[in-house]
Design a protein around this motif. Structure first.
Motif, PDB file in Angstrom:
ATOM      1  N   ARG B 110      55.466  57.901  -3.714  1.00  0.00           N
ATOM      2  CA  ARG B 110      54.794  56.726  -3.869  1.00  0.00           C
ATOM      3  C   ARG B 110      53.745  56.338  -2.926  1.00  0.00           C
ATOM      4  NH1 ARG B 110      56.149  52.264  -7.241  1.00  0.00           N
ATOM      5  NH2 ARG B 110      55.958  50.467  -6.216  1.00  0.00           N
ATOM      6  N   ASP B 179      55.803  48.292   0.531  1.00  0.00           N
ATOM      7  CA  ASP B 179      55.817  48.690  -0.805  1.00  0.00           C
ATOM      8  C   ASP B 179      54.852  47.698  -1.593  1.00  0.00           C
ATOM      9  OD1 ASP B 179      56.262  50.154  -3.041  1.00  0.00           O
ATOM     10  OD2 ASP B 179      58.344  50.568  -2.755  1.00  0.00           O
ATOM     11  N   ILE B 300      51.912  56.688 -10.819  1.00  0.00           N
ATOM     12  CA  ILE B 300      52.590  56.426  -9.447  1.00  0.00           C
ATOM     13  C   ILE B 300      54.172  56.459  -9.901  1.00  0.00           C
ATOM     14  CG2 ILE B 300      52.285  53.980 -10.157  1.00  0.00           C
ATOM     15  CD1 ILE B 300      52.213  53.578  -6.965  1.00  0.00           C
ATOM     16  N   GLU B 302      58.419  55.717  -8.818  1.00  0.00           N
ATOM     17  CA  GLU B 302      59.106  54.787  -8.575  1.00  0.00           C
ATOM     18  C   GLU B 302      59.661  55.206  -7.055  1.00  0.00           C
ATOM     19  OE1 GLU B 302      59.961  51.559  -9.346  1.00  0.00           O
ATOM     20  OE2 GLU B 302      58.220  51.677 -10.780  1.00  0.00           O
ATOM     21  N   ALA B 305      58.425  53.446  -0.765  1.00  0.00           N
ATOM     22  CA  ALA B 305      57.392  53.971   0.147  1.00  0.00           C
ATOM     23  C   ALA B 305      57.371  54.069   1.377  1.00  0.00           C
ATOM     24  CB  ALA B 305      56.093  53.005  -0.303  1.00  0.00           C
TER      25      ALA B 305
END
Lengths: 188, 387, 167, 349
Positions: B110, B179, B300, B302, B305
């Motif tokens: 991510r 994130d 992208i 889930e 990040a």
């Protein structure tokens, strides 16, 4: 010759197209806002003025170490054995008197690197961006809750404690040395 | 041009011998409206025609490389923001990837996607500024504010993502700092839908304006060999028709997963490699960036990040040269590690530095007004040149 | 061509110049001797059909502690291969032949290294300081550089302004 | 002058009792002050308009603070600021010429006001070569620019001055030639005569005479006049992205304000000339609108052209010097010659 007239035609045509664009914009709504009268709501992550919640600070120096421009100055005094400084909101025990916690916002580079390592999440960047001053000195923000006298008293206490500690250590060393001397004599 | 390295000139002056002329030395900058910062160019002119141009740089030197040796690996990142302050995300990215390769660090999926999205958004923002200021150099003020209007929207997105509008400190070694907040990806998609038609508006008012074309086509031609020899890179080199884009040629991050074209100058309005071509490459690249952003937003995954961000950055001894494609060209970080907490050396090969060095080669023979156009088309950022 | 092949070719052609090859590193590099035929080697790298290194990506000065050094990152637009050249020179009076007329990029980069490390590039067309003022003393990126207190009477080190403005 | 004097005698009968020299002086002084006030007010409004128009064209609002309603007092505040600003003269400048240049430029543009026909009865100086007079006085402007640019002792200023000299002298030619096309039709250089010839509604205006020949002449005149007053796309003497501010680089405060005044006065003058020659001057748009006084029409049409000048400025990039010369010598001049030929040919027929 053909080229010549084509150029003229192109010049006139593209100029008219451009004028059309500007004319259209003359009657569209402006996208700017009248700043001091209208203020934009900044997103919660916005990195502006630093704020420290001193109730939660345990004086771990993580933020000062993370700062790439050294704009945070922290001075700690260890709490006495019988002193209880309370706990932070996430349950950590406070072990330090944080007698000095200064942030020089004039130096700050707003990178938020200090925010992440904080174990108690007490240092945060707030969306408050209006803190211009006339004096650069005013950008130095003192967060510590200790007054100057209290801080001085704590420093004094710390000095004394340290001195006592050093004296005790020295005495111990001396005693050890004497003991060794005695031993040496005995051996001889 | 053969491989002898004489600077080429646009056209030679023809002045009859009995005409008494005198060269004039003119200092353009460091305070000048269109040197894009504190660049000084010492000009020798004959009337309006330039005989020689010598850039003088260093007015914005902030010792980045010395600083980098004295702070920890992580603390360098906020400093990299300040190199090319128009495209900070791309600056972060090169440094972070360089260290990741040295540390042999896998990055969260991510985070990789977020990196590509922000880097391409930032590329659009940077190209917008290039467009706007270029228009300003040519004398058109209005497009300048139109591009700022749209760039603001990108900055708003960034502010929501990481809290900063210019100096992001967002891409960290091993991942990203934050994130994406709820709904941010949708906002990015919305932006791409809004933005694409706007490019046509810039074209209407500026790109295809006859006066603009007259001013920029056939001016400041950089032949491909000269460009390569001078180390020109990025849109400035692609404008000369050289297909060289590090995103395609040496894919870093996850650029190999996206479908996009490398835009090169074709000489549509004049000679290949003129200022209009360089300008047009930037316009076309914005379309490509939009394409990449759309694909990234759709794909992208889930996840967290920040999962792979290491607590302590321990870099094994060694050196690595990491080159990434920023809006201005090849940004290289040559990082040397001695295994300690601080980098031993961080050398920045800044694209604008090499791009600007071509100026003395292409400036002779053009007019002052053209010099302004050439400097504008190279799209320099002095923060990066002087470091 | 791979780095190994490039090394083999160079070793054959310039046995004196090529000192060492390291293929273990992340980016394989060739160590060269600056004093022997370095310029000719660079010319060969640029002009040879099989090499064709027409793009000097980066030229960095390095302080290796005792010696100083320069690192050349070369790239070929045609063959899309790359190679790293490394050079070490003495700390004082170190000289490297300039390659500014082979790759014009080197012009400014060599000036920068001269400026920040004090390595002299022989035959450079215009070797003078580029980032720092012409009358600056010392070469700041050397590890043993000590920041002077004043430059032309201007204090360099920022006075500690904590708590007050500078008067 | 006679018409004006008669006009004033009508207005204030007491004047006619005074001796001639006194009444003439009074009338002259009043007219001069009036023209000056008009220029000042027009410049104030013009600059404000320019800011607002550019603002709205660029998706912003322009000045909004000073004075309340849409920042109407912004330019007044700026003028006050300029008036009280420190008067800076560069040390190495040619002080006399430096001080003198703005006033020459201003005087030249103000002098043109003497022959503008405001209404059927009011024209400050009713010359029978009014048009020629205006053309010749307004070309004096270049001397002011040249003086300012040279006296500043600044290379950028000098470039601006040299550019403007070349530019204005070249553009005099298409200006004059395109006016000749209209003159052929009217047969007079008297401003009032020209306007009277266009009576009877919009379709009798010169711009529609021999359509589209005079329309093209009007366009040529308009383009050339842009160059005359240094407006984009021909603002090379100022060219802020190339020459910093051209001939005005070293000027500040009051002197700079005079350059600004002259620029806006010039904008008005060239618009007024095209209004007079092509757009029917003070004639109403249709005969039944006769009850609206002449100055209204005259001002309205001139302002409309000024607005177009502003519109162009905020749309177009700037030409290069050689392209500027190309435009005048290879496009505008041949076209106006062709027009003259055609119109005279038709006339002879």
């Amino acid at each position: 010759m053909k080229e010549y007239f084509r150029n003229i035609y192109q010049a006139i045509a593209t100029i008219l197209i451009g004028m059309g664009v500007t004319l259209r914009h003359l009657f569209t709504r402006a996208v700017t806002i009248q700043y001091p009268h209208v203020k934009r709501e900044l997103p919660s992550r916005s990195r502006q003025k630093l704020f420290v919640n001193m109730d939660d600070c345990i004086g771990c120096l993580q933020c000062a170490r993370a700062c790439p421009v050294d704009c945070i100055t922290i001075e700690n005094i260890k709490a006495g054995k019988d002193e209880d400084l309370g706990v932070t909101s996430n349950g950590q025990k406070k072990r330090m008197h944080v007698i000095k916690f200064d942030i020089d916002m004039a130096k700050c580079c707003y990178c938020a690197d200090c925010v992440f390592p904080c174990p108690t999440e007490c240092i945060t960047m707030t969306p408050d961006y209006e803190f211009a001053t006339y004096d650069r000195g005013d950008l130095l923000v003192h967060f510590s809750q200790y007054s100057a006298e209290e801080a001085e008293a704590l420093r004094e206490r710390d000095r004394k404690e340290k001195a006592a500690l050093a004296a005790a250590k020295e005495a111990k060393l001396k005693a050890a040395a004497q003991a060794a001397e005695k031993k040496d004599k005995k051996d001889n | 041009m053969s491989k002898s390295n004489l600077p080429p000139t646009q056209f030679e002056l023809e002045i009859s011998d009995d005409l008494k002329t005198e060269e004039m030395t003119l200092s353009m900058g460091p305070q000048h409206p269109s040197t894009h910062g504190v660049l000084q160019v010492i000009l020798k002119t004959d009337g309006e025609i330039i005989k020689s141009a010598e850039p003088v740089i260093g007015y914005l030197h902030r010792c980045f490389e010395k600083h980098a040796e004295n702070v920890t690996y992580h603390q360098v990142i906020p400093y990299t923001d300040r190199l090319d302050y128009i495209a900070s995300m791309n600056n972060n990215l090169g440094y972070a990837i360089g260290l990741e390769r040295m540390m042999n660090l896998e990055v969260n999926e991510r985070a990789e996607y977020l990196r590509v999205i922000v880097a391409e958004l930032n590329r659009i923002a940077s190209h917008l500024i290039a467009l706007g200021t270029y228009g300003l150099d040519i004398g058109a003020f209005t497009p300048f504010l139109y591009v700022f209007r749209d760039r603001e929207l990108i900055l708003d997105l960034f502010e929501e993502l990481c809290g900063a509008r210019l100096l992001y400190n967002y891409i960290w070694v091993g991942g990203v700092a934050y994130d994406a907040p709820q709904g941010w990806i949708d906002k990015v998609k919305e932006f791409t839908d809004y933005f694409e038609p706007k490019i046509k508006e810039y074209n209407d008012i500026l790109t295809f304006n006859k006066i603009f074309i007259e001013r920029t086509a056939n001016v400041g031609v950089i032949p491909p060999e000269v460009g390569i020899n001078y180390g020109v890179s990025g849109p400035s080199l692609r404008g000369s028709g050289v297909n060289f884009d590090l995103r395609k040629d040496a894919p870093y991050s996850i650029y190999d997963r996206f479908d996009f074209d490398v835009c090169i100058g074709k000489g549509e309005m004049g000679t290949v490699g003129d200022t209009w071509d360089r300008y047009w490459v930037r316009v076309a690249e914005m379309f490509e960036s939009v394409k990449i952003i759309r694909q990234a937003c759709d794909a992208i995954p889930e996840g967290d990040a920040k999962e792979t961000v290491p607590r302590n950055i321990k870099v094994p001894p060694g050196d690595y040269y990491m080159a990434t494609e920023t809006p201005r060209g090849e940004l290289g970080y040559y990082i040397i590690s001695d295994g300690g907490k601080n980098p031993n050396r961080v050398k920045v090969r800044s694209p604008a530095y090499s791009n600007l060095s071509v100026l003395p080669a292409i400036a002779p023979g053009v007019m002052i007004a053209d010099l302004v156009a050439i400097i504008g088309s190279l799209d320099i950022v002095l923060g990066e040149i002087d470091r | 061509m791979t780095a190994q092949e490039i090394y083999d070719t160079l070793k054959k052609k310039f046995p004196d110049t090529v000192l060492e090859f390291n293929s273990e590193a992340l980016q394989p590099f060739i160590k060269l001797d600056a004093e022997k035929q370095f310029y000719e080697l660079c010319q060969f790298l640029r002009d040879d059909e099989a090499m064709d290194f027409d793009f000097l990506r980066c030229l960095s000065g390095v302080d290796y502690g005792e010696p100083l050094g320069a690192v050349y990152h070369l790239f070929s637009m045609k063959h899309r291969h790359e190679i790293v050249l490394k050079i070490e020179v003495a700390r004082e009076g170190g000289k490297i032949p300039s390659v500014a007329d082979l790759w014009r990029t080197a012009d400014w980069h060599e000036r920068e290294i001269f400026d920040l490390y004090g390595i002299t590039f022989t035959n450079h067309p215009n070797l003078k300081r580029i980032l720092l003022p012409d009358d600056w003393e010392g070469h700041p990126l050397r590890k043993d550089y000590v920041t002077p207190e004043y430059y032309n009477g201007i204090p360099i080190l920022h006075p500690d302004t904590k708590g007050k403005t500078n008067e | 002058m006679d018409a004006t004097v008669a006009f004033f005698y009508d207005l204030i009968p007491a004047l006619s009792n005074l001796p001639d020299w006194l009444s003439y002086t009074i009338i002259g002084a009043v007219l001069t002050v009036g023209a000056f006030l008009f220029i000042a007010v027009f410049a104030l409004i013009g600059i404000w308009l320019e800011r607002k128009i550019s603002g709205h064209m660029q998706d912003r609002l322009g000045p909004m603070e000073v004075g309340g309603w849409h920042g109407w007092a912004q330019t007044i505040a700026d003028t006050v600021k300029l008036l009280v600003k420190e008067d800076i003269i560069p040390e190495k400048a040619d002080k006399f010429l430096f001080k003198f240049a703005p006033f020459i430029m201003f005087t030249a543009s103000m002098a043109a006001f003497a022959a503008l026909p405001w209404s059927a009865r009011f024209i400050p100086a009713n010359l029978n070569v009014g048009l020629l007079y205006i053309l010749s006085v307004s070309s004096l402007v270049v001397i002011g620019i040249l003086m300012g640019g040279w006296a500043s002792n600044n290379k950028w200023s000098l470039y601006g001055a040299m550019r403007s000299a070349a530019q204005m002298i070249s553009y005099e030619i298409p200006v004059a030639l395109s006016l000749i096309v209209a003159l052929l039709l009217t047969g007079s250089m008297d401003m009032q005569e020209i306007v009277r010839g266009q009576a009877g509604g919009i379709f009798n205006w010169n711009i529609f005479g021999y359509f589209p020949l005079l329309f093209i002449a009007f366009i040529i005149y308009f383009i050339a006049s842009l160059a005359e007053v240094n407006r984009t796309p021909f603002d090379l003497p100022e060219a802020e992205s190339e020459l910093v501010a051209g001939f005005m680089t070293e000027y500040s405060g009051m002197r700079w304000a005079f350059f600004m005044l002259a620029e806006y006065a010039n904008m008005f003058v060239v618009s007024a000339i095209s209004t007079t020659v092509f757009l029917g001057g003070w004639q109403p748009i249709a005969p039944f609108l006769d009850f609206i006084p002449g100055p209204f029409w005259f001002l309205g049409k001139a302002l409309f052209l000024v607005l177009i000048q502003m519109w162009l400025r905020w749309t177009l990039p700037r030409l290069r010097v050689d392209q500027l010369m190309y435009t005048t010598w290879k496009v505008l001049t041949p076209f106006s010659f062709a027009l003259i030929l055609l119109v005279s040919f038709i006339k002879v027929l």
